[in-house]
Design an enzyme around this catalytic site. Structure first.
Site, PDB file in Angstrom:
ATOM      1  N   ARG A  27      -6.051  -2.958   3.786  1.00 55.56           N
ATOM      2  CA  ARG A  27      -6.607  -2.041   4.775  1.00 55.56           C
ATOM      3  C   ARG A  27      -7.181  -2.762   5.982  1.00 55.56           C
ATOM      4  O   ARG A  27      -7.185  -2.217   7.098  1.00 55.56           O
ATOM      5  CB  ARG A  27      -7.669  -1.170   4.115  1.00 55.56           C
ATOM      6  CG  ARG A  27      -7.128  -0.203   3.060  1.00 55.56           C
ATOM      7  CD  ARG A  27      -8.244   0.495   2.314  1.00 55.56           C
ATOM      8  NE  ARG A  27      -9.064  -0.461   1.572  1.00 55.56           N
ATOM      9  CZ  ARG A  27     -10.300  -0.234   1.164  1.00 55.56           C
ATOM     10  NH1 ARG A  27     -10.883   0.931   1.451  1.00 55.56           N
ATOM     11  NH2 ARG A  27     -10.965  -1.143   0.482  1.00 55.56           N
ATOM     12  N   CYS A  69      -2.177  -0.753  -9.570  1.00 57.08           N
ATOM     13  CA  CYS A  69      -2.272   0.571  -8.962  1.00 57.08           C
ATOM     14  C   CYS A  69      -3.282   1.434  -9.724  1.00 57.08           C
ATOM     15  O   CYS A  69      -3.150   1.644 -10.934  1.00 57.08           O
ATOM     16  CB  CYS A  69      -0.919   1.261  -8.944  1.00 57.08           C
ATOM     17  SG  CYS A  69      -0.970   2.917  -8.207  1.00 57.08           S
ATOM     18  N   HIS A 101      -6.984  -8.196  -7.175  1.00 56.66           N
ATOM     19  CA  HIS A 101      -7.849  -7.288  -6.430  1.00 56.66           C
ATOM     20  C   HIS A 101      -9.200  -7.276  -7.130  1.00 56.66           C
ATOM     21  O   HIS A 101      -9.279  -7.024  -8.334  1.00 56.66           O
ATOM     22  CB  HIS A 101      -7.257  -5.874  -6.401  1.00 56.66           C
ATOM     23  CG  HIS A 101      -8.073  -4.915  -5.608  1.00 56.66           C
ATOM     24  ND1 HIS A 101      -7.696  -4.490  -4.356  1.00 56.66           N
ATOM     25  CD2 HIS A 101      -9.255  -4.303  -5.871  1.00 56.66           C
ATOM     26  CE1 HIS A 101      -8.614  -3.654  -3.887  1.00 56.66           C
ATOM     27  NE2 HIS A 101      -9.566  -3.525  -4.798  1.00 56.66           N
ATOM     28  N   GLN A 107       8.380  -5.284  -4.914  1.00 61.33           N
ATOM     29  CA  GLN A 107       7.466  -5.025  -6.030  1.00 61.33           C
ATOM     30  C   GLN A 107       8.008  -3.942  -6.961  1.00 61.33           C
ATOM     31  O   GLN A 107       8.488  -2.903  -6.504  1.00 61.33           O
ATOM     32  CB  GLN A 107       6.085  -4.602  -5.531  1.00 61.33           C
ATOM     33  CG  GLN A 107       5.068  -4.514  -6.671  1.00 61.33           C
ATOM     34  CD  GLN A 107       3.683  -4.138  -6.194  1.00 61.33           C
ATOM     35  OE1 GLN A 107       3.417  -2.974  -5.924  1.00 61.33           O
ATOM     36  NE2 GLN A 107       2.790  -5.121  -6.098  1.00 61.33           N
ATOM     37  N   MET A 151       0.863  -1.183   0.000  1.00 56.07           N
ATOM     38  CA  MET A 151       0.000   0.000   0.000  1.00 56.07           C
ATOM     39  C   MET A 151       0.897   1.229   0.000  1.00 56.07           C
ATOM     40  O   MET A 151       1.600   1.505   0.982  1.00 56.07           O
ATOM     41  CB  MET A 151      -0.917  -0.016   1.218  1.00 56.07           C
ATOM     42  CG  MET A 151      -1.844  -1.231   1.263  1.00 56.07           C
ATOM     43  SD  MET A 151      -2.725  -1.378   2.828  1.00 56.07           S
ATOM     44  CE  MET A 151      -3.719   0.105   2.796  1.00 56.07           C
ATOM     45  N   LYS A 192       0.400  -8.806  -9.516  1.00 56.64           N
ATOM     46  CA  LYS A 192      -0.837  -8.360  -8.862  1.00 56.64           C
ATOM     47  C   LYS A 192      -1.621  -7.531  -9.867  1.00 56.64           C
ATOM     48  O   LYS A 192      -1.082  -6.595 -10.470  1.00 56.64           O
ATOM     49  CB  LYS A 192      -0.536  -7.532  -7.617  1.00 56.64           C
ATOM     50  CG  LYS A 192      -1.753  -7.195  -6.756  1.00 56.64           C
ATOM     51  CD  LYS A 192      -1.303  -6.560  -5.432  1.00 56.64           C
ATOM     52  CE  LYS A 192      -2.485  -6.443  -4.464  1.00 56.64           C
ATOM     53  NZ  LYS A 192      -3.437  -5.389  -4.862  1.00 56.64           N
TER      54      LYS A 192
END
Length: 340
Positions: A232, A105, A176, A75, A14, A147
């Site tokens: 989160r 992102c 995600h 990453q 994050m 990702k």
């Protein structure tokens, strides 16, 4: 008690939030199986070592892990296959044990500069990036992972992008469960991760909106994934990973995380951060973390309201205490349950 099939739990990268200190604190109880750094932005040149070390100080450790031994994956974010491959090799030489590629992102600035989720508009570009890094790292004995999100503006290319990452050589794929356009707005489309998992042979890891044990089970059920990545949710509840692992082992639900435990994490974070940052910045970072907690915990919400205008660090820390005796007792009961 009924045992639940175990699954791995990762800590999501994050930007501006999960740094070396946060990784260390959140992995301290051993419930996380791996963590991922904030992205290192690659454009068209090999970056100096100091850039990698700033994002991933754990590279200086022989195992590239947090202090309790939880692996840290580095990453990279970019769109130039050759530049990413060269930087991946450099990262390996500096101590990286696994390299992850960011195709998720959603930040507008990143996307405008041809990074992150912007590549999801063309599966061929995803393939070329993953393939270049895979071919560079395979002779060195380390994996490349990726990702992604479910797409840029829509989900039309979700399956194609996932298949492109696998074809390029990704060892696993974190998904995600939203598009770039959807950002972080609920709901997370865990069932779409299930469609991807059904098409791939490599492990697929579910990510997005896992705030509670119940969310974890729903995400796992709808996606069919054994492994998850928490973001989160780990800031909101630093015991979320241990709560999941305890349930996997025993089938039992741990009590709610007491305020004492949350306050201890915040205080430990402040103690570490004040060593190299001005106090006002540390206070700002603490407010950011407490803001994540307050949506899921009434006491955190009360503390946030009381402390939101504080600018002095010691006054802020004083506002996190005193801890009520019954809160301490609750934490001790949880500890006994974990060790029993």
């Amino acid at each position: 008690m009924t045992q639940v099939a175990s699954g791995r739990i990762g800590l999501a990268p994050m930007e501006g939030v999960i740094d070396v200190v946060t990784r260390d604190l959140l992995s301290a109880d051993g419930a996380l199986d791996w963590t991922v750094t904030e992205f290192v932005r690659v454009v068209d040149a090999r970056l100096p070592a100091r850039v990698f070390l700033r994002h991933c100080p754990e590279l200086e450790h022989a195992t590239c892990a947090t202090s309790n031994g939880t692996p840290v994956h580095l990453q990279l974010l970019g769109s130039d296959p050759d530049a990413l491959a060269a930087n991946a090799v450099h990262a390996q030489a500096l101590g990286a044990r696994q390299v992850d590629l960011n195709f998720g992102c959603p930040a507008k600035t990143v996307n405008r500069h041809d990074g992150g989720a912007s590549l999801l508009r063309d599966p061929t570009r995803v393939y070329r990036v993953v393939r270049a890094v895979h071919e560079a790292l395979t002779p060195l004995g380390i994996d490349v992972t990726a990702k992604v999100r479910l797409g840029f503006d829509d989900k039309q290319l979700a399956l194609a992008c996932a298949e492109a990452a696998e074809a390029g050589g990704a060892a696993h794929l974190v998904v995600h469960a939203r598009t770039r356009r959807e950002g972080y707005r609920p709901p997370a489309h865990w069932e779409w991760i299930g469609r991807i998992r059904a098409r791939l042979a490599i492990p697929v890891i579910a990510n997005g909106d896992i705030w509670t044990l119940e969310d974890y089970w729903k995400a796992r059920t709808l996606s069919g994934c054994t492994d998850v990545m928490l973001g989160r949710g780990m800031l909101a509840d630093p015991w979320l990973a241990r709560r999941i692992k305890h349930w996997q082992r025993t089938g039992e639900h741990l009590p709610e995380t007491p305020w004492a435990a949350r306050a201890e994490v915040l205080a430990a974070y402040a103690q570490r951060m004040r060593m190299h940052l001005p106090e006002k910045i540390v206070v700002s970072l603490l407010k950011q973390w407490l803001n994540q907690m307050r949506g899921r915990d009434d006491e955190a919400a009360r503390r946030f309201t009381a402390l939101r205008r504080r600018t002095e660090l010691q006054a802020f820390l004083d506002g996190l205490t005193p801890v009520m005796q019954d809160d301490i007792s609750a934490r001790q009961e949880v500890a006994i349950g974990m060790n029993g």
